[in-house]
Design a protein around this motif. Structure first.
Motif, PDB file in Angstrom:
ATOM      1  N   LEU A   1      -6.821   5.021  -1.661  1.00 26.78           N
ATOM      2  CA  LEU A   1      -6.368   4.504  -2.950  1.00 26.78           C
ATOM      3  C   LEU A   1      -7.442   4.685  -4.014  1.00 26.78           C
ATOM      4  CD1 LEU A   1      -4.488   2.977  -4.841  1.00 26.78           C
ATOM      5  CD2 LEU A   1      -5.275   0.827  -3.796  1.00 26.78           C
TER       6      LEU A   1
ATOM      7  N   ARG B   1       1.115   4.090  -2.932  1.00 27.62           N
ATOM      8  CA  ARG B   1       0.836   5.493  -2.616  1.00 27.62           C
ATOM      9  C   ARG B   1       1.994   6.382  -3.053  1.00 27.62           C
ATOM     10  NH1 ARG B   1      -1.112   6.613   3.363  1.00 27.62           N
ATOM     11  NH2 ARG B   1      -2.875   5.441   2.485  1.00 27.62           N
TER      12      ARG B   1
ATOM     13  N   HIS C   1       0.834  -1.203   0.000  1.00 28.12           N
ATOM     14  CA  HIS C   1       0.000   0.000   0.000  1.00 28.12           C
ATOM     15  C   HIS C   1       0.873   1.259   0.000  1.00 28.12           C
ATOM     16  CE1 HIS C   1      -4.242  -0.968   0.216  1.00 28.12           C
ATOM     17  NE2 HIS C   1      -4.009  -1.939   1.085  1.00 28.12           N
TER      18      HIS C   1
ATOM     19  N   TYR D   1      -7.336   1.559   1.763  1.00 28.89           N
ATOM     20  CA  TYR D   1      -8.161   1.252   0.596  1.00 28.89           C
ATOM     21  C   TYR D   1      -8.991   2.442   0.108  1.00 28.89           C
ATOM     22  CZ  TYR D   1      -6.796  -3.611   1.086  1.00 28.89           C
ATOM     23  OH  TYR D   1      -6.057  -4.765   1.143  1.00 28.89           O
TER      24      TYR D   1
END
Length: 263
Positions: free
Chosen positions: A92, A37, A33, A89
């Motif tokens: 994103l 990012r 993640h 999440y």
């Protein structure tokens, strides 16, 4: 940042982000993640980028959350899944939806759970014929997060969305195209060629107009018709002063290819 879970590169206005944990079907960990990012932050800071291609390495696109990264056993203390959604999440999905450029997802294999809904958050989804989509959350006592409960009914209607979400059955890429869940199902061997050809098209297209189109379509779900007509007028007013509009008209009249700057 040195990437271990993804591959990322920018060339000729095209950014390509590949989820790269093929041994785990590219399932998400906290580390991945953070890498995604960082890559998206780099993309947004680079004014040369005019399109993003998202895909996966190996035989799968993304199997969602890597459950081993937050293992929990019966009788053990629970985990705050809401914190995971809010921290990783949801941002994103919102980032992908707000990027001022087209986002193409090339689904090269199974897209399950958050992986399926990550694909649906992109603007145009191409899927290999062998690919499939699985809303696996119901098998874990969860709901389709990563925007699943928002995108599914809007793309395929309430009845089909409910069936996918509550039964967790595998949906083939061919059926996904038939239902209107994705843009196209293509032969496995041509998936990336077709995705990159589309990216090359967008890399030479009027990017600002495409960004406004993307925003207007998303906004339409919350607007009344008068509100949407007003938004269209505001956007057309701004685009009418752009170089790409003037260039597009000049090229049309001169019967020559347009040279858009993507301003």
């Amino acid at each position: 940042m040195h990437y271990e879970s993804i591959l990322f590169g920018i060339e000729n206005g095209i950014a390509v982000l590949t989820l790269n944990r093929p041994d785990r079907l590219n399932s998400f960990t906290q580390a991945m993640h953070l890498e995604v990012r960082d890559a998206l932050d780099r993309l947004q800071a680079d004014r040369s980028v005019r399109v993003l291609v998202l895909t996966g390495a190996g035989r799968g696109f993304c199997a969602g959350q890597d459950l081993q990264d937050r293992a929990v056993a019966p009788g053990a203390p629970g985990v705050d899944l809401g914190e995971s959604v809010e921290r990783f999440y949801a941002p994103l999905v919102l980032t992908l939806k707000s990027l001022p450029m087209p986002v193409i997802c090339a689904v090269n294999g199974v897209a399950a759970g958050a992986g399926a809904n990550l694909a649906l958050a992109c603007d145009i989804v191409l899927a290999a014929k062998s690919a499939s989509f699985i809303e696996a959350f119901c098998k874990l006592g969860l709901i389709p997060d990563t925007g699943g409960t928002w995108h599914l009914p809007r793309l395929i209607g309430q009845a089909r969305a409910t069936g996918l979400a509550m039964l967790g059955e595998k949906l083939s890429a061919e059926k996904a195209e038939e239902w209107g869940l994705i843009w196209a199902c293509v032969p496995d061997e041509t998936l990336m060629d077709q995705a990159m050809a589309m990216a090359e098209h967008f890399a030479s297209a009027p990017t600002k107009g495409l960004a406004f189109t993307k925003k207007a379509l998303q906004t339409s779900w919350a607007n009344t018709l008068p509100e949407q007509l007003k938004l269209e007028g505001e956007m057309m007013r701004e685009l009418g002063y752009s170089h790409d509009y003037r260039e597009g008209v000049a090229a049309f009249i001169a019967k020559r290819p347009a040279q858009f700057k993507g301003e």
